[in-house]
Motif scaffolding. Structure first.
Motif, PDB file in Angstrom:
ATOM      1  N   ASN A  82       0.831  -1.205   0.000  1.00 48.09           N
ATOM      2  CA  ASN A  82       0.000   0.000   0.000  1.00 48.09           C
ATOM      3  C   ASN A  82       0.869   1.261   0.000  1.00 48.09           C
ATOM      4  N   HIS A  83       1.605   1.438  -1.081  1.00 50.40           N
ATOM      5  CA  HIS A  83       2.498   2.600  -1.131  1.00 50.40           C
ATOM      6  C   HIS A  83       1.699   3.901  -1.111  1.00 50.40           C
ATOM      7  N   GLN A  84       0.503   3.849  -1.652  1.00 54.01           N
ATOM      8  CA  GLN A  84      -0.332   5.045  -1.675  1.00 54.01           C
ATOM      9  C   GLN A  84      -0.647   5.527  -0.249  1.00 54.01           C
ATOM     10  N   ARG A  85      -0.970   4.561   0.623  1.00 55.45           N
ATOM     11  CA  ARG A  85      -1.261   4.926   2.014  1.00 55.45           C
ATOM     12  C   ARG A  85      -0.008   5.504   2.684  1.00 55.45           C
ATOM     13  N   PHE A  86       1.135   4.950   2.329  1.00 55.21           N
ATOM     14  CA  PHE A  86       2.413   5.449   2.853  1.00 55.21           C
ATOM     15  C   PHE A  86       2.569   6.927   2.491  1.00 55.21           C
ATOM     16  N   ILE A  87       2.332   7.223   1.222  1.00 54.96           N
ATOM     17  CA  ILE A  87       2.480   8.605   0.750  1.00 54.96           C
ATOM     18  C   ILE A  87       1.458   9.507   1.438  1.00 54.96           C
ATOM     19  N   GLU A  88       0.217   9.042   1.470  1.00 58.05           N
ATOM     20  CA  GLU A  88      -0.852   9.880   2.043  1.00 58.05           C
ATOM     21  C   GLU A  88      -0.625  10.160   3.533  1.00 58.05           C
ATOM     22  N   THR A  89      -0.141   9.139   4.258  1.00 60.24           N
ATOM     23  CA  THR A  89       0.010   9.303   5.707  1.00 60.24           C
ATOM     24  C   THR A  89       1.209  10.175   6.055  1.00 60.24           C
ATOM     25  N   TYR A  90       2.314   9.954   5.388  1.00 54.15           N
ATOM     26  CA  TYR A  90       3.561  10.566   5.853  1.00 54.15           C
ATOM     27  C   TYR A  90       4.085  11.713   4.996  1.00 54.15           C
ATOM     28  N   PHE A  91       3.697  11.769   3.745  1.00 51.04           N
ATOM     29  CA  PHE A  91       4.333  12.751   2.859  1.00 51.04           C
ATOM     30  C   PHE A  91       3.381  13.792   2.285  1.00 51.04           C
ATOM     31  N   GLN A  92       2.089  13.466   2.284  1.00 51.23           N
ATOM     32  CA  GLN A  92       1.154  14.451   1.736  1.00 51.23           C
ATOM     33  C   GLN A  92       0.744  15.552   2.711  1.00 51.23           C
ATOM     34  N   PRO A  93       0.676  15.261   4.033  1.00 48.91           N
ATOM     35  CA  PRO A  93       0.204  16.334   4.920  1.00 48.91           C
ATOM     36  C   PRO A  93       1.049  17.609   4.792  1.00 48.91           C
ATOM     37  N   TYR A  94       2.377  17.455   4.679  1.00 50.38           N
ATOM     38  CA  TYR A  94       3.266  18.609   4.533  1.00 50.38           C
ATOM     39  C   TYR A  94       4.245  18.306   3.402  1.00 50.38           C
ATOM     40  N   PRO A  95       3.875  18.659   2.188  1.00 53.07           N
ATOM     41  CA  PRO A  95       4.678  18.240   1.030  1.00 53.07           C
ATOM     42  C   PRO A  95       6.154  18.610   1.166  1.00 53.07           C
ATOM     43  N   GLY A  96       6.985  17.616   0.856  1.00 55.21           N
ATOM     44  CA  GLY A  96       8.432  17.831   0.950  1.00 55.21           C
ATOM     45  C   GLY A  96       9.007  17.386   2.285  1.00 55.21           C
ATOM     46  N   TYR A  97       8.118  17.041   3.233  1.00 55.25           N
ATOM     47  CA  TYR A  97       8.573  16.616   4.560  1.00 55.25           C
ATOM     48  C   TYR A  97       7.989  15.257   4.922  1.00 55.25           C
ATOM     49  N   PHE A  98       8.694  14.564   5.830  1.00 54.69           N
ATOM     50  CA  PHE A  98       8.143  13.357   6.441  1.00 54.69           C
ATOM     51  C   PHE A  98       7.399  13.801   7.695  1.00 54.69           C
ATOM     52  N   PHE A  99       6.112  13.510   7.766  1.00 57.40           N
ATOM     53  CA  PHE A  99       5.284  13.928   8.897  1.00 57.40           C
ATOM     54  C   PHE A  99       5.197  12.793   9.907  1.00 57.40           C
ATOM     55  N   THR A 100       5.591  13.091  11.157  1.00 60.35           N
ATOM     56  CA  THR A 100       5.669  12.030  12.165  1.00 60.35           C
ATOM     57  C   THR A 100       4.328  11.727  12.820  1.00 60.35           C
ATOM     58  N   GLY A 101       3.387  12.656  12.706  1.00 58.76           N
ATOM     59  CA  GLY A 101       2.108  12.460  13.403  1.00 58.76           C
ATOM     60  C   GLY A 101       2.155  12.985  14.828  1.00 58.76           C
ATOM     61  N   ASP A 102       3.342  13.399  15.273  1.00 56.93           N
ATOM     62  CA  ASP A 102       3.496  13.919  16.630  1.00 56.93           C
ATOM     63  C   ASP A 102       3.606  15.433  16.612  1.00 56.93           C
ATOM     64  N   GLY A 103       3.265  16.017  17.738  1.00 56.53           N
ATOM     65  CA  GLY A 103       3.520  17.436  17.931  1.00 56.53           C
ATOM     66  C   GLY A 103       4.766  17.582  18.791  1.00 56.53           C
ATOM     67  N   ALA A 104       5.460  18.697  18.637  1.00 57.42           N
ATOM     68  CA  ALA A 104       6.640  18.932  19.473  1.00 57.42           C
ATOM     69  C   ALA A 104       6.760  20.410  19.791  1.00 57.42           C
ATOM     70  N   TYR A 105       7.471  20.657  20.877  1.00 59.03           N
ATOM     71  CA  TYR A 105       7.773  22.024  21.296  1.00 59.03           C
ATOM     72  C   TYR A 105       9.284  22.207  21.179  1.00 59.03           C
ATOM     73  N   ARG A 106       9.698  23.338  20.629  1.00 57.57           N
ATOM     74  CA  ARG A 106      11.138  23.635  20.588  1.00 57.57           C
ATOM     75  C   ARG A 106      11.396  24.771  21.560  1.00 57.57           C
ATOM     76  N   SER A 107      12.249  24.505  22.526  1.00 62.95           N
ATOM     77  CA  SER A 107      12.460  25.474  23.608  1.00 62.95           C
ATOM     78  C   SER A 107      13.314  26.638  23.132  1.00 62.95           C
ATOM     79  N   GLU A 108      13.443  27.610  24.005  1.00 61.87           N
ATOM     80  CA  GLU A 108      14.277  28.783  23.734  1.00 61.87           C
ATOM     81  C   GLU A 108      15.687  28.351  23.313  1.00 61.87           C
ATOM     82  N   GLU A 109      16.164  27.267  23.948  1.00 64.80           N
ATOM     83  CA  GLU A 109      17.529  26.791  23.661  1.00 64.80           C
ATOM     84  C   GLU A 109      17.585  25.915  22.410  1.00 64.80           C
TER      85      GLU A 109
END
Ligand code: 6R9
Length: 681
Positions: free
Chosen positions: A513-540
């Protein structure tokens, strides 16, 4: 020469450019450290002036970095000619093409040549104090026997073998035997039900299954062969089931079954030669499938391939945990999960480590099990899950203090965010305040650890509960989830965690199911691998994982991570799970499920008030739970993750829509029914 002979690449820098890069990265004569001494794989980068600069180079010039590391770390039959050929916008990922190698040779034969009698595996059997050790020579022999057995029974290169076994040496030998003969493996966690197993066998189109007569865990016998019998009834592809003996109890054998190592009867395995010619595999041939649940749909079979995966598992194992030759590495994950694949089997064995196979539970026969094991086996790196740490914390320090933990050097955490209280207990009590705690963030999809506190500098600062720094070659970015996928470049910001660059360990596709692979990880933000997680980047600039994006709640226009609320609530309770629910005025409200600490006698209303006050105080009033429901236990996957998706459905009174429950650790669904019967609305 720092690239393989004949290596061609669109991005390969000339030696002139390399010199410029090196001088650009050079900070000062005094800060120059011996990069080669720290990372022998990077010996070619003489001009680089330190570990931070080396990490920078691993991202800015990732091809030359990975080429050097791949040449140094792996044994190749034929060197690769192209470092990478990736296009994230199309979900195309290929590493080290043209290269040929065998993963089992890399994990076994090359260590047998140099140190055959080094212990490869210590099997910490369920029965405490009955551990068994296997040297690299013995493991190679066992692997060859299984490889020959499979070959003799018609398993060919490219086939997929399903392994349904507890964590034990024969399971590891079976995985490596598949790798040896060029078959892919599909390890299914031995706690999965017959239906879940059948679904995975069918999707993988396996004709061969390997199992044991019975498993033993926490003192209980588990009828694994019976589960396989039920599962294969609905799997027409299955032609043969190999059955090993974990206990002495015979099981009913059918015409399809082959006794694998039963000494008294067929002695199938013992008949086999201890030499098994390794298949010469292409870098991008499939090494294994591993099924994991998505937020929607049926489980997906993530595909990992040979060279890139092994290289990444080995390198992360070495540097994230500061593993050194001769260390005993104790990762307590089951081999049925990606953590077991990468940090029980492939990473440690590729590095010639002594790796522990933990078959039991953290509280069997008592809550001192882990630390007794640390003392007995002299474990140097311990790698476990926050859920177990939280559980053990409840039982008190005495279970830890009873045992000598002076061999421990690094403590690892994986699988979910580790709340501050658990982190501090792990650090202060288990590690006596002297062992760094490395909170490692990664996924089945990433193949190995991507963010961890000390990937490059063993002395770097660690902030409790933060995964912190990207590994070599990893370029995390945060993307605004609302403003048309805009890249968030500043610090002190939160967003969708994506990866801007490919790395060798990432999954290549979803099986069939390569299509599902593309839709899940690469289509949400084209050009990036989307992890499905949120993250915070601190001041440092440090990363903190805030949880799955589907766990983020938006209350009156304010975003809040459920993990953040749980972190505040946790010190007062044993465990909590916070979810969002539809609120007519605020958009979403906060619903908290909490499990009380054992033996605590408190009025629920009083505790609710106290918890609300704590959240208001530590985060903001808007984050304070609208409802707090007390529960005996929470629905969890067998790997210990709280199934918030299920809790959401309970709160929505949508028991019909509970979806795939195959990973639930409570097959009778009692806990869900209980929650439903007393929820607060
Ligand atoms: C290795 C593993 C992956 C998901 C991942 C994330 C969560 C894993 C974490 C973490 C916070 C950490 N996760 N490690 N969250 N801090 N250190 O667990 O793989 O089973 O595929 O789960 O687990 O949400 O996306 P997998």
């Amino acid at each position: 020469m720092w690239l393989p002979c004949g290596c061609t690449s669109k991005y390969v820098a000339s030696s002139f450019a390399r010199r410029i890069l090196a001088s650009h990265l050079h900070v000062s004569g005094r800060s120059r450290c011996n990069v080669a001494a720290f990372m022998p794989e990077a010996a070619g980068f003489e001009g680089v002036s330190g570990r931070a600069a080396l990490r920078e180079l691993s991202v800015s010039n990732s091809e030359s970095f990975w080429a050097a590391v791949a040449r140094h770390r792996l044994s190749w039959s034929i060197p690769f000619h192209t470092v990478q050929d990736c296009d994230l916008s199309r979900g195309k990922i290929k590493w080290f093409e043209g290269g040929k190698l065998n993963v089992s040779v890399n994990c076994l034969d090359r260590h047998v040549h140099t140190c055959p009698e080094r212990v490869a595996l210590i099997w910490e059997r369920d029965e405490r104090g009955s551990e068994m050790k296997y040297t690299y020579r013995e493991l190679l022999e066992m692997t060859c026997r299984v490889g020959n057995l499979l070959r003799r029974h018609g398993v060919k290169r490219g086939d997929c073998v399903t392994i349904y076994m507890p964590t034990c040496p024969l399971a590891v030998a079976s995985m490596l035997a598949c790798a040896r003969i060029g078959a892919a493996h599909n390890v299914v966690f031995a706690g999965f039900s017959a239906d879940a197993l059948a679904e995975r066998i069918r999707d993988a189109q396996s004709s061969t299954v390997i199992t044991v007569n019975q498993g033993v865990r926490g003192g209980k016998v588990i009828e694994l062969k019976k589960t396989v019998d039920t599962a294969v009834e609905s799997c027409p592809t299955v032609k043969q089931v190999f059955v090993a003996m974990r206990t002495d109890n015979p099981v009913t054998m059918t015409a399809r079954d082959i006794a694998m190592e039963e000494v008294r009867e067929q002695k199938e395995m013992l008949k086999e030669d201890v030499v098994c010619e390794p298949a010469v595999m292409n870098s991008e041939d499939v090494l294994f499938l591993l099924y994991t649940s998505g937020s929607t749909g049926k489980p997906k079979g993530l595909v990992h391939t040979q060279a890139g995966y092994l290289l990444y598992a080995a390198l992360t194992h070495r540097y994230v945990f500061s593993y050194h030759d001769g260390d005993v590495f104790g990762c307590v994950a089951d081999i049925g999960w990606i953590t077991g694949h990468s940090y029980v089997v492939y990473g440690p064995l590729a590095n010639g480590a002594t790796t522990v196979l933990f078959e039991s539970t953290p509280i069997y026969p008592d809550p001192g099990r882990y630390w007794d094991m640390v003392e007995r086996l002299k474990i140097n790196q311990f790698y476990g899950a926050p859920t177990a740490i939280r559980l053990l914390l409840k039982y008190g320090d005495q279970w830890v203090n009873k045992y000598d933990r002076s061999t421990l050097k690094t403590l690892g955490s994986v699988g979910e965010p580790i709340n501050t209280e658990a982190w501090e207990w792990y650090h202060r009590v288990v590690g006596d305040g002297r062992c760094p705690v490395v909170d490692t963030w990664w996924q089945t999809e990433t193949g190995g650890i991507c963010i961890a506190p000390r990937p490059s500098d063993p002395d770097a600062e660690i902030v409790p509960g933060m995964a912190m720094r990207p590994f070599f070659g990893i370029k995390p970015v945060l993307i605004d989830t609302e403003v048309s996928g805009e890249l968030l470049t500043s610090n002190n910001t939160s967003g969708a965690l994506c990866m801007a660059q490919p790395w060798p360990g990432m999954a290549r596709t979803i099986h069939n199911n390569h299509q599902r692979f593309i839709e899940t990880y690469f289509q949400p933000y084209p050009g990036y691998f989307f992890t499905g997680d949120g993250a915070y980047r601190s001041e440092e600039g440090y990363y903190q994982i805030t949880g799955r994006l589907d766990d983020v709640i938006n209350v009156s226009g304010h975003r809040i991570g459920t993990a953040e609320i749980e972190d505040v609530v946790c010190p007062a309770v044993a465990e909590s799970a916070v979810i969002g629910y539809t609120h007519s005025i605020k958009g979403q409200g906060v619903y908290a499920f909490v499990v009380l600490k054992k033996g605590i006698d408190v009025k629920e209303a009083d505790l609710s008030r106290q918890l609300n006050g704590m959240v208001s105080e530590k985060i903001a009033k808007y984050a304070s739970p609208d409802f707090i429901q007390f529960a005996q236990r929470l629905p969890k996957t067998r790997s210990g993750k709280i199934m918030r998706r299920v809790l959401r459905k309970v709160v929505e009174s949508d028991l019909e829509g509970l979806g795939d429950l195959s990973t639930l650790d409570d097959p009778s669904h009692k806990c869900i029914k209980y929650l439903q019967s007393c929820f607060c609305f």
